[in-house]
Write an enzyme that holds these catalytic residues in place. Structure first.
Site, mmCIF file in Angstrom:
data_model
loop_
_atom_site.group_PDB
_atom_site.id
_atom_site.type_symbol
_atom_site.label_atom_id
_atom_site.label_comp_id
_atom_site.label_asym_id
_atom_site.label_seq_id
_atom_site.Cartn_x
_atom_site.Cartn_y
_atom_site.Cartn_z
ATOM 1 N N ASP A 44 0.833 -1.190 0.000
ATOM 2 C CA ASP A 44 0.000 0.000 0.000
ATOM 3 C C ASP A 44 0.875 1.252 0.000
ATOM 4 O O ASP A 44 1.892 1.320 0.703
ATOM 5 C CB ASP A 44 -0.885 -0.020 1.252
ATOM 6 C CG ASP A 44 -1.838 1.150 1.313
ATOM 7 O OD1 ASP A 44 -2.685 1.261 0.411
ATOM 8 O OD2 ASP A 44 -1.744 1.940 2.264
ATOM 9 N N GLU A 58 14.886 -15.393 -0.459
ATOM 10 C CA GLU A 58 15.329 -16.485 0.401
ATOM 11 C C GLU A 58 14.288 -17.605 0.487
ATOM 12 O O GLU A 58 14.614 -18.734 0.848
ATOM 13 C CB GLU A 58 15.590 -15.969 1.825
ATOM 14 C CG GLU A 58 16.739 -14.996 1.948
ATOM 15 C CD GLU A 58 16.822 -14.432 3.363
ATOM 16 O OE1 GLU A 58 16.171 -15.010 4.266
ATOM 17 O OE2 GLU A 58 17.524 -13.415 3.557
#
Length: 560
Positions: free
Chosen positions: A226, A275
């Site tokens: 956002d 990751e």
């Protein structure tokens, strides 16, 4: 109505679809769920996570790839959950963390991915950091995590600068200090209940990296960020020198929006995301002056996608559409990111109503317009959008052809911008009315206890129940379009279209053996028959070598 039983997990092959499909986000169709308006499981009139979970089979059958959930975090709800008090908790109105876990697991079992909202520009004023900052007073380290400043004027009675809130009025609110005296001011680009974080403070970055890992460990497949263009403010918080700043938004780089410093944050975040297995993604809500600046957010080491607001705001006009399509593809190609296409969301008037009105009224409209015209154009615009290279977003209910509810009584409105003297028009409630599932019932199948915003009479005739299996219905058009899109090799991912010669007012392009033609005019046009008709938003009349395409209609052809 009673809720549907939980869906049984899908076969292993569906789970494999989630975990193994490479670059899924480059051509994904992502469905936005506004949780409070999607499905209510406990009859309190407010949608919730369990309601969403029970309706996941519907979304699988619709044919979307992923579900984006608007905020469900613990919040005082000053701005419908975009004022977060605890980023690691579910607000009780929506359920619990166990409900979120069950939703994620069931979605994956059905072959759907889950994207959650992240709100990093500001917190709630009930966030523990902000409450501590108020209590500790001027000069405290806690205040450095936000933008606290002394006021101007003889007694500090004027805001620190001339910035205006997106919701209207000054972007600053003065606090009463612990000793009861008028004190410093704090920055809030939105409502006063939404103080902006100071991203220059290292604790803010540390906190959000931890929040990312919390939800990634829960299994979410990505984040919609956002106000991704916010967070970093120009050094010194300089005056803008204008008192009609909202008119400048989207037209220029502002000292509080689209600052270059945001990109260092996203490069850090991208390393965290990489990751994790399963191709998790970031999607930016970035209002920028140009699509070229939007492309900065999706460079290879930053975010994966960014909303294409330039496309959302384009009129139903062939020339304008072709221009924005070209500019979008040209901007995304150098950074290797997919284009995105979107027609509606929880902040703008539904496109079935926007297209029902004359061009030039903006993206928040309080006029019903010509409903038949709007729906015809909306259906055609959908097929055009789904034919373009890249990823597409569908806002809940647009597959039903829902119009905006433009005649909500003032006393039921809840958009915070409505209650302020200036700023956004404040009519976002019209696109947030709970969607209809059944022809009848207290809330047309939304839940047993009514709905938090009143639904209009006749809503049931637009419901999932009313449109399912109905030839020519908007819901069946979406289902068929998404099935064809998935099964047609020339659709989905890509970075270019081949424009075809077409009459004025007609958009026509080829992608391999696939051809899309959109007639944006008010009259039928005669065109060459480009092959076999795959799908059309209206009734096409064909002869041996010619096709008559009705007004405001899009057609898909294939030569295969």
């Amino acid at each position: 109505m009673s809720q549907q039983p939980s869906a049984a997990p899908a076969p292993t092959s569906a789970v494999a679809t989630v975990s193994e499909r490479h670059d899924w986000w480059r051509d994904a169709v992502i469905y936005q769920v506004y949780p409070r308006s999607f499905a209510d499981s406990n009859g309190d009139g407010m949608g919730d996570l369990e309601g969403v979970r029970t309706r996941l089979p519907y979304l699988r059958d619709l044919g979307v790839d992923a579900v984006w959930l608007s905020p469900f975090y613990a919040s005082p709800q000053a701005d419908a959950g975009y004022d977060v008090a605890d980023y690691r908790a579910v607000d009780p109105m929506f359920g619990t963390l166990l409900d979120a876990d069950a939703l994620i697991r069931d979605a994956h079992a059905l072959g759907l991915r889950i994207i959650v909202d992240l709100v990093p520009n500001h917190s709630s004023d009930q966030y523990e950091w902000f409450k501590r900052a108020l209590a500790e007073g001027p000069g405290s380290p806690s205040r450095d995590r936000y933008h606290f400043r002394p006021g101007k004027g003889k007694n500090g009675e004027l805001p620190p600068n001339d910035w205006e809130s997106i919701f209207g009025g000054p972007a600053w609110t003065r606090v009463t200090e612990p000793d009861g005296t008028p004190g410093e001011w704090y920055l809030h680009l939105f409502a006063p209940e939404q103080p902006d974080f100071n991203w220059e403070h290292p604790a803010v970055g540390d906190e959000f990296r931890s929040i990312l890992r919390f939800w990634l460990d829960m299994g979410v497949d990505g984040f919609r960020i956002d106000v991704a263009h916010g967070m970093v403010k120009a050094e010194g918080l300089p005056d803008l020198g204008s008192h009609e700043q909202l008119k400048l938004l989207g037209n220029d780089v502002m000292p509080f929006f689209d600052q270059d410093g945001v990109h260092a944050i996203y490069r850090q975040w991208r390393r965290i995301l990489d990751e994790y297995s399963g191709e998790r993604i970031f999607v930016a809500e970035a209002w920028t002056p140009t699509v070229e600046r939007t492309a900065n957010y999706v460079r290879p080491d930053e975010l994966h996608q960014a909303f294409n607001f330039q496309y959302l705001g384009t009129h139903w006009d062939a020339g304008e559409l072709r221009t924005v399509i070209d500019r979008t593809l040209d901007a995304m190609r150098p950074v290797g990111a997919p284009a995105t296409w979107v027609l509606s969301n929880h902040d703008v008037t539904r496109h079935a109503t926007r297209f029902a009105n004359p061009a030039g009224l903006g993206t928040q409209i309080r006029l019903a317009g010509d409903r038949e015209l709007g729906l015809r154009r909306a259906r055609a615009a959908t097929l055009l959008m789904l034919a373009l290279p890249g990823s597409a977003y569908v806002y809940q209910g647009e597959e039903l052809g829902l119009p905006d509810v433009v005649d909500l009584p003032d006393e039921v409105r809840q958009d915070p911008a409505y209650f302020r003297g200036a700023g956004q028009d404040g009519f976002r409630d019209g696109c947030r009315v709970p969607i209809p599932w059944t022809r009848e019932g207290s809330s047309y199948g939304f839940g047993d206890g009514g709905s938090w915003l009143p639904q209009p009479a006749g809503w049931g005739e637009l419901s999932v129940e009313a449109q399912t299996g109905e030839p020519g219905s908007t819901l069946e058009l979406y289902r068929e379009a998404l099935a064809v899109r998935r099964s047609t090799a020339d659709l989905g991912a890509g970075d270019a279209v081949e424009w075809l010669r077409a009459p004025e007012g007609v958009v026509a392009f080829r992608r391999g053996d696939f051809v899309c033609v959109a007639n944006t005019t008010g009259e039928s046009v005669a065109l060459p028959a480009y092959g076999r008709v795959l799908l059309a938003s209206g009734e096409v009349t064909e002869t041996a070598d010619e096709a008559k395409v009705p007004a405001d209609t899009t057609v898909w052809w294939t030569r295969a």
